[in-house]
Design a protein around this motif. Structure first.
Motif, PDB file in Angstrom:
ATOM      1  N   GLU A 143      72.707  42.468  74.033  1.00  0.00           N
ATOM      2  CA  GLU A 143      71.622  43.151  73.324  1.00  0.00           C
ATOM      3  C   GLU A 143      70.730  43.928  74.284  1.00  0.00           C
ATOM      4  O   GLU A 143      70.428  45.111  74.049  1.00  0.00           O
TER       5      GLU A 143
ATOM      6  N   ARG B 281      75.800  37.141  65.710  1.00  0.00           N
ATOM      7  CA  ARG B 281      74.408  36.806  65.978  1.00  0.00           C
ATOM      8  C   ARG B 281      73.720  36.312  64.701  1.00  0.00           C
ATOM      9  O   ARG B 281      72.941  35.350  64.731  1.00  0.00           O
TER      10      ARG B 281
ATOM     11  N   SER C 263      74.855  32.487  72.449  1.00  0.00           N
ATOM     12  CA  SER C 263      73.560  33.170  72.364  1.00  0.00           C
ATOM     13  C   SER C 263      73.186  33.800  73.703  1.00  0.00           C
ATOM     14  O   SER C 263      72.597  34.886  73.749  1.00  0.00           O
ATOM     15  N   LYS C 264      73.519  33.115  74.803  1.00  0.00           N
ATOM     16  CA  LYS C 264      73.246  33.679  76.121  1.00  0.00           C
ATOM     17  C   LYS C 264      74.032  34.970  76.317  1.00  0.00           C
ATOM     18  O   LYS C 264      73.493  35.982  76.786  1.00  0.00           O
TER      19      LYS C 264
ATOM     20  N   SER D 161      72.529  37.763  74.255  1.00  0.00           N
ATOM     21  CA  SER D 161      71.242  38.260  74.748  1.00  0.00           C
ATOM     22  C   SER D 161      71.451  39.313  75.829  1.00  0.00           C
ATOM     23  O   SER D 161      70.737  40.332  75.863  1.00  0.00           O
TER      24      SER D 161
END
Length: 307
Positions: free
Chosen positions: A59, A179, A52-53, A56
């Motif tokens: 994104e 994601r 997820s890091k 991010s």
């Protein structure tokens, strides 16, 4: 002798927490018992957290690059933040226009700035928009991804080449799917086959994962794609991420040793805290035990994790 599995929630109770079918999917795929399945479930959670890091950063970098370059494109190079979607509304796909309008509709009495609208768009919006830009505005795509091989001056293959363009965009679309799986608490280790839909009929690029070896191979491919994607956006950002401690931790998690630690329930912290002298004396044993251990001094406690 420490019973590592006794330091975890009892497997039967854990089944009630996450559901038996969900835990059984781990037992069947990895061919392990209940305790190991619990460990692997937690391993998947750790991988999701670190991934997820990564996503991010991807994104933020992608959305800001698209917003900046499309703003310059619509404003004639004057402004880096405008409502560029209004300037190309007649060409955007209906789904993209709909997603932008939904953001506006949530604040009907407020004129949202371009930056506010951009910040409220979901991750999935951007890879799909990139696909549209790459096809309809190839020169803009080269500015969004300045370090991409297709963006280099004089490159034999560039954004005007349809098959090359589709391959480049497919990487970003795969991250959107990753994601979504994280958001819906689906196991990341269960990879579907990757298809090239450009030819008719579609051809298989990579088979679905079926066991630990193929799962780790697919993760290796995913991380290579991530490095390529981030580099194409910003080589400086990639260099920073690649040397970060949490990226190194993810690399460990995605190694056979990392999987084995969780499968053997050795990811839990050893119950005995060590001071500096004891840690020095027992360092070899700590590494051999391959478990996190608490370190203690007069200032408090920390954790040492063998990697």
């Amino acid at each position: 002798m420490v019973n590592h599995s006794s330091m975890l929630p009892p497997a039967v109770a854990f089944e009630q927490i996450v559901s038996k079918p969900r835990l059984d999917s781990y037992r069947g795929y990895w061919k392990v018992g209940r305790d190991a399945a619990v460990g692997l479930y937690m391993w998947n959670g750790e991988v999701c957290g670190e991934m997820s890091k990564l996503l991010s950063y991807l994104e933020i970098c992608l959305r800001n690059g698209i917003h900046r370059e499309m703003s310059f494109h619509v404003s004639g190079g004057v402004d880096r933040s405008v409502h560029w979607w209004d300037g190309v509304a007649g060409q955007l796909k209906p789904e993209a226009r709909s997603q932008i309008q939904k953001v506006r509709d949530k604040s009907p009495h407020v004129l949202l700035s371009p930056d506010e609208i951009v910040s409220r768009m979901s991750f999935g919006f951007w890879p799909n928009l990139l696909a549209w830009i790459a096809k309809q505005r190839p020169k803009v795509a080269s500015k969004i991804l300045p370090a991409h091989p297709l963006s280099q001056p004089g490159a034999k293959l560039n954004w005007f080449n349809a098959p090359a363009r589709q391959r480049a965009v497919r990487q970003f679309l795969e991250f959107s799917e990753i994601r979504n799986r994280i958001a819906h608490h689906e196991p990341l280790w269960k990879f579907a086959a990757v298809l090239d839909t450009a030819p008719n009929p579609a051809t298989q690029l990579f088979p679905a994962s079926t066991d630990e070896a193929t799962t780790l191979a697919r993760f290796e491919r995913l991380m290579k794609q991530y490095d390529e994607a981030i580099t194409s956006l910003s080589p400086l950002l990639h260099a920073s991420i690649r040397t970060s401690s949490w990226r190194m931790r993810l690399d460990f998690l995605l190694s056979p040793r990392g999987v084995r630690r969780f499968k053997d329930c050795r990811h839990v912290t050893h119950p005995t805290a060590l001071d500096a002298t004891a840690f020095s004396d027992e360092f070899a044993a700590v590494v051999q035990r391959d478990m996190p251990v608490k370190l203690r001094d007069e200032r408090g406690e920390g954790i040492f994790v063998p990697t």
